[in-house]
Each structure stands twice: as structure tokens, then as C-alpha cells.
Scaffold this motif. Structure first.
Motif, PDB file in Angstrom:
ATOM      1  N   GLY A 135      14.304  25.795  12.761  1.00  0.00           N
ATOM      2  CA  GLY A 135      14.895  26.849  11.950  1.00  0.00           C
ATOM      3  C   GLY A 135      15.418  26.308  10.633  1.00  0.00           C
ATOM      4  N   VAL A 136      16.004  25.100  10.690  1.00  0.00           N
ATOM      5  CA  VAL A 136      16.480  24.470   9.458  1.00  0.00           C
ATOM      6  C   VAL A 136      15.300  24.073   8.582  1.00  0.00           C
ATOM      7  CG1 VAL A 136      17.654  22.454   8.544  1.00  0.00           C
ATOM      8  CG2 VAL A 136      18.628  23.682  10.460  1.00  0.00           C
ATOM      9  N   MET A 137      14.273  23.513   9.211  1.00  0.00           N
ATOM     10  CA  MET A 137      13.161  22.956   8.432  1.00  0.00           C
ATOM     11  C   MET A 137      12.335  24.030   7.752  1.00  0.00           C
ATOM     12  SD  MET A 137      11.708  19.565  10.233  1.00  0.00           S
ATOM     13  CE  MET A 137      10.775  20.417  11.452  1.00  0.00           C
ATOM     14  N   ILE A 138      12.173  25.192   8.404  1.00  0.00           N
ATOM     15  CA  ILE A 138      11.344  26.220   7.767  1.00  0.00           C
ATOM     16  C   ILE A 138      12.161  27.086   6.828  1.00  0.00           C
ATOM     17  CG2 ILE A 138       9.679  26.272   9.652  1.00  0.00           C
ATOM     18  CD1 ILE A 138      10.910  28.934  10.460  1.00  0.00           C
ATOM     19  N   THR A 139      13.487  26.875   6.793  1.00  0.00           N
ATOM     20  CA  THR A 139      14.300  27.589   5.815  1.00  0.00           C
ATOM     21  C   THR A 139      14.251  26.804   4.517  1.00  0.00           C
ATOM     22  OG1 THR A 139      15.715  28.228   7.613  1.00  0.00           O
ATOM     23  CG2 THR A 139      16.527  28.637   5.418  1.00  0.00           C
ATOM     24  N   ASN A 140      13.820  27.454   3.468  1.00  0.00           N
ATOM     25  CA  ASN A 140      13.587  26.743   2.220  1.00  0.00           C
ATOM     26  C   ASN A 140      14.897  26.311   1.568  1.00  0.00           C
ATOM     27  OD1 ASN A 140      12.066  25.594   0.333  1.00  0.00           O
ATOM     28  ND2 ASN A 140      11.476  27.473  -0.711  1.00  0.00           N
ATOM     29  N   CYS A 183       0.824  -1.209   0.000  1.00  0.00           N
ATOM     30  CA  CYS A 183       0.000   0.000   0.000  1.00  0.00           C
ATOM     31  C   CYS A 183       0.860   1.262   0.000  1.00  0.00           C
ATOM     32  CB  CYS A 183      -0.937   0.007   1.199  1.00  0.00           C
ATOM     33  SG  CYS A 183      -0.065  -0.172   2.742  1.00  0.00           S
ATOM     34  N   GLY A 184       2.181   1.124   0.048  1.00  0.00           N
ATOM     35  CA  GLY A 184       3.043   2.293   0.036  1.00  0.00           C
ATOM     36  C   GLY A 184       3.146   2.901  -1.337  1.00  0.00           C
ATOM     37  N   GLU A 185       3.511   4.161  -1.388  1.00  0.00           N
ATOM     38  CA  GLU A 185       3.676   4.822  -2.673  1.00  0.00           C
ATOM     39  C   GLU A 185       5.139   5.212  -2.845  1.00  0.00           C
ATOM     40  OE1 GLU A 185       1.152   7.682  -4.109  1.00  0.00           O
ATOM     41  OE2 GLU A 185      -0.667   6.888  -3.195  1.00  0.00           O
ATOM     42  N   ASN A 186       5.594   5.171  -4.073  1.00  0.00           N
ATOM     43  CA  ASN A 186       6.960   5.609  -4.331  1.00  0.00           C
ATOM     44  C   ASN A 186       7.055   7.115  -4.144  1.00  0.00           C
ATOM     45  OD1 ASN A 186       8.047   3.098  -4.990  1.00  0.00           O
ATOM     46  ND2 ASN A 186       7.132   3.213  -7.028  1.00  0.00           N
ATOM     47  N   PRO A 187       8.028   7.575  -3.383  1.00  0.00           N
ATOM     48  CA  PRO A 187       8.114   9.018  -3.117  1.00  0.00           C
ATOM     49  C   PRO A 187       8.507   9.784  -4.366  1.00  0.00           C
ATOM     50  CG  PRO A 187      10.006   7.883  -2.223  1.00  0.00           C
ATOM     51  CD  PRO A 187       9.088   6.822  -2.721  1.00  0.00           C
ATOM     52  N   GLU A 188       7.951  10.986  -4.459  1.00  0.00           N
ATOM     53  CA  GLU A 188       8.295  11.866  -5.576  1.00  0.00           C
ATOM     54  C   GLU A 188       8.854  13.160  -5.016  1.00  0.00           C
ATOM     55  OE1 GLU A 188       5.484  12.744  -8.647  1.00  0.00           O
ATOM     56  OE2 GLU A 188       4.970  10.612  -8.782  1.00  0.00           O
ATOM     57  N   GLY A 189       9.979  13.584  -5.510  1.00  0.00           N
ATOM     58  CA  GLY A 189      10.581  14.832  -5.047  1.00  0.00           C
ATOM     59  C   GLY A 189      11.231  14.658  -3.686  1.00  0.00           C
ATOM     60  N   THR A 190      11.684  15.759  -3.117  1.00  0.00           N
ATOM     61  CA  THR A 190      12.401  15.710  -1.852  1.00  0.00           C
ATOM     62  C   THR A 190      11.424  15.865  -0.676  1.00  0.00           C
ATOM     63  OG1 THR A 190      13.982  16.864  -0.476  1.00  0.00           O
ATOM     64  CG2 THR A 190      12.923  18.169  -2.170  1.00  0.00           C
ATOM     65  N   PRO A 191      11.681  15.139   0.420  1.00  0.00           N
ATOM     66  CA  PRO A 191      10.820  15.358   1.591  1.00  0.00           C
ATOM     67  C   PRO A 191      11.172  16.634   2.337  1.00  0.00           C
ATOM     68  CG  PRO A 191      12.476  13.731   2.061  1.00  0.00           C
ATOM     69  CD  PRO A 191      12.628  14.066   0.628  1.00  0.00           C
ATOM     70  N   TRP A 192      12.291  17.274   1.977  1.00  0.00           N
ATOM     71  CA  TRP A 192      12.706  18.489   2.696  1.00  0.00           C
ATOM     72  C   TRP A 192      11.984  19.693   2.116  1.00  0.00           C
ATOM     73  CZ3 TRP A 192      14.734  17.379   7.016  1.00  0.00           C
ATOM     74  CH2 TRP A 192      15.526  16.251   7.144  1.00  0.00           C
ATOM     75  N   VAL A 193      10.710  19.797   2.426  1.00  0.00           N
ATOM     76  CA  VAL A 193       9.960  20.954   1.964  1.00  0.00           C
ATOM     77  C   VAL A 193       9.990  22.007   3.067  1.00  0.00           C
ATOM     78  CG1 VAL A 193       8.480  19.669   0.427  1.00  0.00           C
ATOM     79  CG2 VAL A 193       7.824  19.956   2.816  1.00  0.00           C
ATOM     80  N   GLN A 194       9.595  23.205   2.706  1.00  0.00           N
ATOM     81  CA  GLN A 194       9.551  24.270   3.700  1.00  0.00           C
ATOM     82  C   GLN A 194       8.354  24.059   4.615  1.00  0.00           C
ATOM     83  OE1 GLN A 194       9.306  28.135   2.034  1.00  0.00           O
ATOM     84  NE2 GLN A 194      10.023  29.128   3.879  1.00  0.00           N
ATOM     85  N   PHE A 195       8.619  24.024   5.924  1.00  0.00           N
ATOM     86  CA  PHE A 195       7.536  23.795   6.866  1.00  0.00           C
ATOM     87  C   PHE A 195       6.840  25.107   7.188  1.00  0.00           C
ATOM     88  CE2 PHE A 195       9.507  19.824   7.147  1.00  0.00           C
ATOM     89  CZ  PHE A 195       8.645  18.966   7.781  1.00  0.00           C
ATOM     90  N   ASN A 196       5.650  24.982   7.740  1.00  0.00           N
ATOM     91  CA  ASN A 196       4.871  26.157   8.106  1.00  0.00           C
ATOM     92  C   ASN A 196       5.587  26.934   9.217  1.00  0.00           C
ATOM     93  OD1 ASN A 196       2.867  27.976   8.729  1.00  0.00           O
ATOM     94  ND2 ASN A 196       1.228  26.474   8.514  1.00  0.00           N
TER      95      ASN A 196
END
Lengths: 153, 166
Positions: free
Chosen positions: B73-78, A44-57
Motif C-alpha cells: 500500500g505504501v509502495m503503490i502510493t505515489n 559495472c554498477g551505475e550511479n543511481p539517478e532520482g529516487t528509487p521510491w517510484v510508484q509500483f504497479n
């Protein structure tokens, strides 16, 4: 004889040893026969696309900042909690005033909505709105408008 | 070399090795995780020196708070995590001179200081004495600390709120 911190150190050593031994023993015992099918993503897993290091809120950072302030507060309450009973009501009140001052801060944050999560507002389609839209314009007009926009673009 | 020394060198080794990895690691998130071990090792050294309150502060504020703040700080820095950080060596000679002078100064202080060699006894908990003085002598400072934290709380929240609107 062990001090209290010595006991904690023994616990830390035990925790590290427990994880280490468990991983090592598992590696020793388990069979290791990888095939192409086994190495694919689980059903049921999906192959990841792109980087998981996105900008967090940015909201996470605000929560972390508020957490840090209350963390320092808790640290300062440690010595107070050890001794306040020796001074009766006076010692108790000294800590309570300290807590109330920070409680004011908490109330301020709450009231200003800093603890609220910024959510996107859902656009809920109501039936009454749809009917009004359809009565304003006939369906023919809509089709004509659409073809016009298609031609211009 | 007794058990105390062994534990001391264990924590010192943990601190130094992880500090080395913090500086040389090319991935900033891995550096932050190695910083966890550095700060923890320092907490262990505080315990061995009998500074129990300082050790608790180190664990709670630095390991529990500052590190999380750093990671956030690292995570919210794009796009900072994809960049491999430059950890090469430049200006070796000036750096060697400055480091040599600093290390020499530290070494001379270490040699010249008359260290108090007290017989090893189980240290009295400093938290209790600290709490005593916080309630009696420095109670005003205790309350002012609360107000200081309140100001920091409101200031942090209002700065973050202004950035939110932009």
C-alpha cells in the motif's frame, strides 16, 4: 524440559546470535582503510539517478490481496490437518469441500485473467507492412511531408 | 523471577520499544518495518500464554500477510515515502486527560479482577481441540468460512479490476 515453542525460541536466539556474532567478528577483523577509489561505485554498477521510491504497479497489490486470502485459508487448515485422521473419510471430506470452494475462487481468478500480468504489447515491425507502406507512398512524398511538418512546427 | 518471566519481559520489551518507534518514526517504511517486530513480539506473548493457534495466526496472517499488504500500500502510493510524516505533539492537555482516564480504567480492572493463578503446567495444544470442534460441532461454520473467503477473493479481485480499467 523444553516445550516445542521453547525449541523454536532457542532457534530464534541462535539465528540472531549467529548474525550478530558474524557481523561483529567481521568488523573486528577486517582492515578499514577507505580511499576515494574504493568508495566509488563498483565497476559495472551505475550511479543511481532520482529516487528509487517510484510508484509500483497496482498488480502487485492484487496479488498481495489474493495471497492474503489463501494465507487465511492455510491458517484454517492447520487445525483440520491435525485432527482429520481421527474422523476417517468424513473428516477428510470436510476439509476437501473447504479446499474445493476456494479452488473455485482460484479458477474464477484464473479464468477472468486476474493472475495475468498486464504487459505492454510490443510493436513488432513486419517486413510485409513496411513494403506496403513504401509502395503506397514514394520516398519523395515522405521527404516533402517531413519538411512541411518541420516548417509548421 | 524464573526463565518464563525473563522471556515474557523480553517479548514485552520488544513489543513496546518497536511500537514506540512505529509511532515516532518519520519514515513510513521504517515504521512498517518496526511494526514487524511489534507483531512478532505479540506472537511471542501469545505463545507464553499457551495460545499456540493464535500465535501461528499472528505470525502467518499479520506478520506474513497484513504487513506485506501495508508495505505494498505504501509502495503503490505515489510520492508518499518522500514526505516526512508529521509526528509532533499537539493538544497535550486533552490527550493527557483521555489517556489518564483510559489508563486509570485499565489499572482499576487489573487490580479488581480476580486473576486465575493456575500452577504452571505445559499447556495442552489448543490447535488440536480447535480442529476437533471444527470438524464435528462447527463443520458447517468451517464450510461457510470457505464461502466467506471465496466472496472476499472475488470481491477483492473485481474491485481491483475496475480500478485497472480507469
Amino acid at each position: 524440559m523444553l516445550t516445542e515453542f521453547g525449541k523454536i525460541f532457542v532457534f530464534i536466539l541462535l539465528a540472531v546470535a549467529f548474525v550478530g556474532i558474524a557481523i561483529f567478528a567481521a568488523k573486528l577483523i577486517r582492515p578499514h582503510r577507505p580511499t576515494q577509489e574504493k568508495l566509488t561505485t563498483y565497476e559495472c554498477g551505475e550511479n543511481p539517478e532520482g529516487t528509487p521510491w517510484v510508484q509500483f504497479n497496482i498488480r502487485f497489490y492484487v496479488v498481495a490481496l489474493i495471497f492474503l486470502i489463501f494465507d487465511v485459508e492455510v491458517v484454517l487448515l492447520f487445525p483440520w490437518a491435525l485432527t482429520y485422521q481421527d474422523y476417517g473419510l468424513y473428516g477428510f471430506l470436510a476439509g476437501i469441500i473447504f479446499l474445493v470452494v476456494l479452488g473455485i475462487g482460484m479458477a474464477y481468478e484464473w479464468q477472468k485473467g486476474d493472475l495475468e500480468w498486464a504487459r505492454p504489447k510490443p510493436n513488432i515491425p513486419y517486413l510485409s507492412n513496411l513494403i506496403k507502406k513504401n509502395t503506397d507512398q514514394t520516398s519523395e512524398n515522405i521527404i516533402v511531408e517531413q519538411t512541411e511538418t518541420n516548417q509548421t512546427t | 523471577m524464573d526463565l518464563y518471566d525473563i522471556i515474557f519481559y523480553l517479548f514485552a520489551l520488544l513489543t513496546l520499544v518497536s511500537a514506540y518507534f512505529v509511532v515516532t518514526n518519520k519514515n513510513i517504511v521504517h515504521s512498517a518495518f518496526f511494526l514487524l517486530f511489534t507483531l512478532f513480539g505479540i506472537a511471542g506473548l501469545y505463545v507464553l500464554l499457551g495460545a499456540d493457534f493464535l500465535a501461528v495466526v499472528q505470525i502467518m496472517v499479520y506478520v506474513g500477510g497484513i504487513l506485506i499488504l501495508l508495505l505494498f500500500g505504501v509502495m503503490i502510493t505515489n510520492k508518499i515515502t518522500n514526505v516526512s510524516i508529521k509526528t509532533g505533539t499537539i493538544h497535550i492537555i486533552p490527550a493527557a486527560i483521555v489517556i489518564g482516564l483510559f489508563a486509570g480504567a485499565l489499572a482499576s480492572i487489573m487490580v479488581k479482577t480476580q486473576w486465575q493463578t493456575e500452577s504452571a503446567k505445559i499447556p495442552f495444544t489448543t490447535s488440536y481441540a480447535l480442529g476437533k470442534s471444527l470438524i464435528t460441532e462447527y463443520v458447517l461454520i468451517f464450510e461457510i468460512l470457505g464461502i466467506l473467503l471465496l466472496i472476499a477473493l472475488i470481491g477483492a479481485a473485481s474491485i481491483a479490476r475496475r480500478e485497472e480499467k480507469e
